[in-house]
Motif scaffolding. Sequence first.
Motif, PDB file in Angstrom:
ATOM      1  N   LYS A   1      19.946  17.570  22.549  1.00 52.41           N
ATOM      2  CA  LYS A   1      20.343  17.867  21.171  1.00 52.41           C
ATOM      3  C   LYS A   1      21.106  19.190  21.114  1.00 52.41           C
ATOM      4  O   LYS A   1      20.817  20.107  21.882  1.00 52.41           O
ATOM      5  N   ILE A   2      22.053  19.308  20.212  1.00 48.97           N
ATOM      6  CA  ILE A   2      22.702  20.602  19.990  1.00 48.97           C
ATOM      7  C   ILE A   2      21.833  21.350  18.998  1.00 48.97           C
ATOM      8  O   ILE A   2      21.860  21.091  17.794  1.00 48.97           O
ATOM      9  N   ALA A   3      21.027  22.270  19.537  1.00 40.67           N
ATOM     10  CA  ALA A   3      20.057  22.942  18.673  1.00 40.67           C
ATOM     11  C   ALA A   3      20.665  24.162  17.990  1.00 40.67           C
ATOM     12  O   ALA A   3      20.133  24.638  16.989  1.00 40.67           O
ATOM     13  N   GLY A   4      21.735  24.672  18.541  1.00 44.77           N
ATOM     14  CA  GLY A   4      22.312  25.868  17.914  1.00 44.77           C
ATOM     15  C   GLY A   4      23.650  26.217  18.529  1.00 44.77           C
ATOM     16  O   GLY A   4      24.018  25.741  19.598  1.00 44.77           O
ATOM     17  N   VAL A   5      24.395  27.058  17.819  1.00 48.45           N
ATOM     18  CA  VAL A   5      25.700  27.529  18.287  1.00 48.45           C
ATOM     19  C   VAL A   5      25.646  29.037  18.276  1.00 48.45           C
ATOM     20  O   VAL A   5      25.139  29.639  17.334  1.00 48.45           O
ATOM     21  N   PHE A   6      26.119  29.655  19.320  1.00 51.65           N
ATOM     22  CA  PHE A   6      26.099  31.125  19.308  1.00 51.65           C
ATOM     23  C   PHE A   6      27.503  31.704  19.303  1.00 51.65           C
ATOM     24  O   PHE A   6      28.464  31.090  19.744  1.00 51.65           O
ATOM     25  N   HIS A   7      27.573  32.919  18.782  1.00 52.93           N
ATOM     26  CA  HIS A   7      28.828  33.658  18.760  1.00 52.93           C
ATOM     27  C   HIS A   7      28.611  34.883  19.620  1.00 52.93           C
ATOM     28  O   HIS A   7      27.581  35.524  19.521  1.00 52.93           O
TER      29      HIS A   7
ATOM     30  N   GLY B   1      16.642  20.272  23.684  1.00 52.31           N
ATOM     31  CA  GLY B   1      17.842  20.731  22.989  1.00 52.31           C
ATOM     32  C   GLY B   1      18.632  21.713  23.843  1.00 52.31           C
ATOM     33  O   GLY B   1      18.224  22.068  24.947  1.00 52.31           O
ATOM     34  N   MET B   2      19.793  22.099  23.334  1.00 53.99           N
ATOM     35  CA  MET B   2      20.584  23.104  24.046  1.00 53.99           C
ATOM     36  C   MET B   2      21.345  23.957  23.036  1.00 53.99           C
ATOM     37  O   MET B   2      21.512  23.578  21.879  1.00 53.99           O
ATOM     38  N   ILE B   3      21.760  25.125  23.510  1.00 57.12           N
ATOM     39  CA  ILE B   3      22.548  26.016  22.662  1.00 57.12           C
ATOM     40  C   ILE B   3      23.944  26.082  23.268  1.00 57.12           C
ATOM     41  O   ILE B   3      24.084  26.255  24.493  1.00 57.12           O
ATOM     42  N   VAL B   4      24.984  25.935  22.459  1.00 52.31           N
ATOM     43  CA  VAL B   4      26.341  25.879  23.017  1.00 52.31           C
ATOM     44  C   VAL B   4      27.223  26.951  22.401  1.00 52.31           C
ATOM     45  O   VAL B   4      26.953  27.463  21.317  1.00 52.31           O
TER      46      VAL B   4
END
Lengths: 320, 395
Positions: free
Chosen positions: B175-181, B142-145
């Motif tokens: 995979k899109i494992a998460g989104v960060f702010h 997965g990856m975090i975008v």
Amino acid sequence: MSLTPEIIALLLLDAVFLFFGGIAFVLSARIAWRWRSHETTELQYALHRQSYLVSVIINYIFMLKIPLFAFFIYTCDKLSSIITGAMCASGVVNSVDFGLYLTLFKIVNLYVFGFWLLLNDADMNEEKLPFTRLKFVLFMLFFIPLFAEIGLEIGFFTSLNVSKIVSCCGTLFSAASTSSISLLFSVDEKIWMMIFYGCFALSVAAYGSRSPLASVVSNLLLALFALIALILFFSPYVYELPTHHCPFCLLQKEYFYVGYLLYALLFAGTFYAAAGGVLDLVQKRYTKRFYNLSLFFNTLYVIGISLYPLSYYLRNGVWL
Amino acid sequence: MLANVNVLLLDYALGSLKRQGGKSVFILIVLSLLIFLLASVLMIADAIKLELNTTLKTLPQITLQRFVAGKQTNVSLSRVDTILAFNGVERVMPRVWGYYYFKPAGVNFSIVGVDAYEEPYKKRLSELTRTFDLLTLEKEGGMIVGEGVKNVLQENYYSDFFNFITPKGERYPLKIAGVFHSDIALESNDLMLVPKQAAYAIFGMSPEEATDIVVHVNNPVEIPTIVQKITERYPDLRAITQDDLRISYQNIFDYKSGFFLSLFIVCVFAFFIVIYDKASALSSEERREIGILKALGWRMSDIVHVKFYESFVMAFSAFITGFCAALFFVYVLQAPLLRSVFIGYSELKPPFRLPFSVDVKMIVLLFFLSVPVYIAATLIPAWKAACLDADEVMR
């Protein structure tokens, strides 16, 4: 050469000064050449009107020159953060060979044009306009340092090399440096301090004696020795660092910009006595107002600068 | 001297401005606009510089890049241990990162390889990785975008995964494992955090190499010495320190605003001529007024004073108006249109807020660039007006 907004602002105003200074110079030459105060011709009337334009222009230039001088130093201070080695304005000013002369010209011009305006005021307030020719001959002379200053300033900013390594003020104002200032270091700094207080005492004595000549001489000496004493004796107390002698770092935030206040006081004090004194010598009279103002500002300066060593001694029990 | 303010004359000047009505308003608007434009540009430049300098503090102290024939190439991992042996070096981290061009949207994603067992080179990155479980990320591919990346992907119908194309032409799905702010959006809007081995695969790099090396030094004063040691040992490495970056930011923004200002000077010059012309062309009304004043015994200096007050009041109120408008435009409206001059255009333009940075120095700079020029333009016309003869005008 780097064109920061500050440099562009300074160059823009230089161009304006050059333009108006040029106009004033041409008009002065005409007036100095053909002024006959006893004639009532059309030409004399026109010249009189033109003389007023010149005084308006010089007023304008002088009124801007005072804040611009501070702004120039501030610009150099800002440039010091991008020029390797420079830590305050002195490094930047000295990074170009003639930087020091530029600063000197700026100071001289402030005195000279301030004097011209006092003379102009005196002239306009007299019915017979006795100094009109004198003041325009003088302006033609004073235009030379103004022109030199603007030329040097343009040259200074064009030859300023951002990637060149320069010396910081710690080496420029130290006994080890090879510049002319190192000569002063060979004399004990306490002697300079005493000479400074001596000059101040002299100027007070001149005030008491009501002699314009004595006031002019003592105040010019005071201006000179105040600077020397500031560099050699007082500045270490301001910085609380025995080896730091820079007259430019005083203008920085770390020392609460105290330099702007101190230099303004010193300028106001010595200017009123020196310029007013010369004016009184020309007019052969004694204008008390100038000397009162001068004494007031000089005293404030002496008190201000003396507080630093005194408070240091009171807190630490030793002299630096 | 002009310094002694005469309140009665000032009052008269205000009245005269009011009487001129339309003409004053026109000049006031144009002058305010000019100052507004100038102030906005300087404020934007300062604000972005502040934002970048804030980011700068979180950047590594020394970044080492290897150059071959003037082009940056990958560094061998074996150098890491040698550099770690230098005295004063606290940590050395090889980084794997790069840009991935996504053709359908015409954007570059910044891909950064992260490792679960390695402490990230940036504090902010470690905060990010702490909130997400990197081990499962590695296992599940997965990856975090960043937010910007997520939006672009969604527009292209990649809602839960993304297919990278490796240099060999193979597909590499993550995979899109998460989104960060991130509160500093400028640096993280186009960011994709992927496991290290995935990054190697996407870039087609050998696992014995790294994109560059980041060095952390215990004592910041030692940075120049350590840089010198490293570059002596490896002459093909180029070291970039925080200080280098700070200076180049300052230069870039001074250059950008300087460039704008140089163009602005042309505007100022044109405006100078317009004002000169406007101020010279006195209406018959004004000429009569001056004639009457002179007949009443006003001196030339009184009229010049009035004219000076007029132009000072004009210039100063235009200065205040323009400055306040710029404050509103830049910090409340976030400078639409103008900010793209500084940020550049990109599909992944980060939607960051300009941090507030206005100091006395900027106000002084703006003042010097506007008010004296306006007053200069009115000097000679004012004098000309003052020269009018009472009898000539009123005849």
